[in-house]
Design an enzyme around this catalytic site. Structure first.
Site, PDB file in Angstrom:
ATOM      1  N   GLU A 104       0.844  -1.197   0.000  1.00 27.12           N
ATOM      2  CA  GLU A 104       0.000   0.000   0.000  1.00 27.12           C
ATOM      3  C   GLU A 104       0.878   1.245   0.000  1.00 27.12           C
ATOM      4  O   GLU A 104       1.917   1.279   0.661  1.00 27.12           O
ATOM      5  CB  GLU A 104      -0.910  -0.014   1.236  1.00 27.12           C
ATOM      6  CG  GLU A 104      -1.932   1.113   1.249  1.00 27.12           C
ATOM      7  CD  GLU A 104      -2.896   1.023   2.434  1.00 27.12           C
ATOM      8  OE1 GLU A 104      -3.591  -0.007   2.572  1.00 27.12           O
ATOM      9  OE2 GLU A 104      -2.931   1.981   3.219  1.00 27.12           O
ATOM     10  N   ASP A 106       0.298   5.348   0.563  1.00 29.39           N
ATOM     11  CA  ASP A 106      -0.752   6.261   1.037  1.00 29.39           C
ATOM     12  C   ASP A 106      -0.378   7.718   1.050  1.00 29.39           C
ATOM     13  O   ASP A 106       0.687   8.074   1.558  1.00 29.39           O
ATOM     14  CB  ASP A 106      -1.031   6.006   2.538  1.00 29.39           C
ATOM     15  CG  ASP A 106      -1.626   4.678   2.812  1.00 29.39           C
ATOM     16  OD1 ASP A 106      -2.556   4.314   2.121  1.00 29.39           O
ATOM     17  OD2 ASP A 106      -1.133   4.011   3.756  1.00 29.39           O
ATOM     18  N   GLU A 108      -2.418  10.786   2.952  1.00 28.40           N
ATOM     19  CA  GLU A 108      -3.594  11.128   3.753  1.00 28.40           C
ATOM     20  C   GLU A 108      -3.500  12.598   4.136  1.00 28.40           C
ATOM     21  O   GLU A 108      -2.462  13.044   4.636  1.00 28.40           O
ATOM     22  CB  GLU A 108      -3.648  10.278   5.024  1.00 28.40           C
ATOM     23  CG  GLU A 108      -4.017   8.833   4.734  1.00 28.40           C
ATOM     24  CD  GLU A 108      -4.153   7.993   5.990  1.00 28.40           C
ATOM     25  OE1 GLU A 108      -5.147   7.271   6.118  1.00 28.40           O
ATOM     26  OE2 GLU A 108      -3.244   8.079   6.850  1.00 28.40           O
ATOM     27  N   GLU A 133       5.085   5.818   8.845  1.00 33.55           N
ATOM     28  CA  GLU A 133       4.480   7.127   8.632  1.00 33.55           C
ATOM     29  C   GLU A 133       5.502   8.262   8.588  1.00 33.55           C
ATOM     30  O   GLU A 133       6.459   8.281   9.368  1.00 33.55           O
ATOM     31  CB  GLU A 133       3.483   7.452   9.757  1.00 33.55           C
ATOM     32  CG  GLU A 133       2.262   6.566   9.792  1.00 33.55           C
ATOM     33  CD  GLU A 133       2.464   5.279  10.577  1.00 33.55           C
ATOM     34  OE1 GLU A 133       3.597   5.038  11.075  1.00 33.55           O
ATOM     35  OE2 GLU A 133       1.495   4.514  10.686  1.00 33.55           O
TER      36      GLU A 133
END
Ligand SMILES: *[C@@H]1O[C@H](CO)[C@@H](O)[C@H](O)[C@H]1NC(C)=O
Length: 288
Positions: A104, A106, A108, A133
């Site tokens: 994945e 990402d 956000e 992150e």
């Protein structure tokens, strides 16, 4: 044009219009995407070239690409919720849909109170392992105008771009035993939802429903990649433009911009979070 030429031309147009393909072309929303969550909260505007996502107390919404892709570049222009967007999350990501061995990538966008900066969080899952992150604050107001957000994914690296600026690089360090997303095709997804238990200042700032409905806008959907299922040779073709030498590593200009973002706009990096990772994760040591 003679009749046969007309037929050939019409066939050509059909192919261009209806086949998922490696050649890029300006797409309408419905050519490449389908709605996956709450039809009534996604409106097509500008003749289907743009969409409006709605978040209200009844629902958020989401959409996904019709196909999955193995390597390529996905980009779209997004204009985020203006004003008080605290507690909202707008996401744009690629996902293999394979639970335990998930890959994945990402983006956000975490909303904020009026006048406070949006935070962009990125994450990378490779072979089921995420928890990578990073967070940056933006150098512009992402709700004032459209900006381009893209993910370039080839055999050498994954690069997240905002406009022309690389904000994150995840390099293929398989040679050092570090997992890299390479075997599974990924779909392209987007959602707008309420996440006020964590999104803004760690959940301290709650969504203000008096400001609802909240609107985000998307346009210029562009996917250039190897659709799967599709010709098996596409993903390994070194002649795909995204596999070109220009995309093996950052150019000097890109490297400067990347450095600038990390120096001036990065507010969190799992690589340097000692309380979470007393031992620095290997991909952080390997560098870009
Ligand atoms: C919101 O604004 C505060 C105050 O400027 C900042 O600390 C925070 O990083 C911003 N973003 C989020 C998602 O809370």
């Amino acid at each position: 044009m003679g009749i046969s030429q007309n037929v050939v031309f019409a066939l050509f147009l059909c192919l261009v219009a209806f086949s998922p393909s490696v050649f890029g072309r300006p797409a309408t929303f419905l050519q490449d995407f389908r709605i996956t969550w709450s039809d009534s909260h996604i409106r097509q505007i500008e003749g289907g070239k743009a969409i409006q996502l709605v978040l209200d107390q009844n629902s958020g919404c989401g959409f996904a690409s019709k196909y999955q892709y193995l390597f390529g570049r996905v980009s779209m222009k997004i204009k985020l919720i203006p004003g008080d967007s605290a507690g909202t999350v707008t996401a744009f990501y690629m996902n293999s849909d394979t639970d335990t061995i998930r890959d994945e990538l990402d983006f956000e966008f975490l909303g904020n109170r009026t006048g406070q900066p949006y935070t962009v969080q990125t994450n990378v899952y490779a072979h089921g392992k995420g928890d990578r992150e990073q967070r940056i604050n933006l150098w512009f107001d992402p709700a004032a105008e459209y900006h381009t957000y893209s993910i370039l994914w080839n055999h050498y690296r994954v690069t997240f771009y905002i406009d022309e600026v690389p904000i994150r690089v995840y390099k293929n360090n398989e040679a050092r035993g570090i997992p890299y997303p390479k075997l599974q095709p990924m779909g392209v997804y987007s959602t707008l939802w309420e996440a006020d238990d964590w999104a803004t200042r760690g959940g301290l700032e709650k969504i203000d429903w008096r400001k609802a409905p909240f609107y985000a806008y998307y346009k210029d959907f562009d996917i250039e990649g190897c659709p799967m299922p599709g010709p098996g040779t596409c993903a390994s073709n070194p002649n795909n433009w995204w596999e070109g030498t220009a995309y093996h590593e950052l150019s000097p200009i890109e490297a400067r911009r990347y450095h600038w973002v990390r120096q001036n706009h990065m507010i969190y990096d799992y690589c340097t979070d000692k309380s979470r990772y007393p031992v620095t994760p290997p991909e952080c040591v390997a560098g870009i």
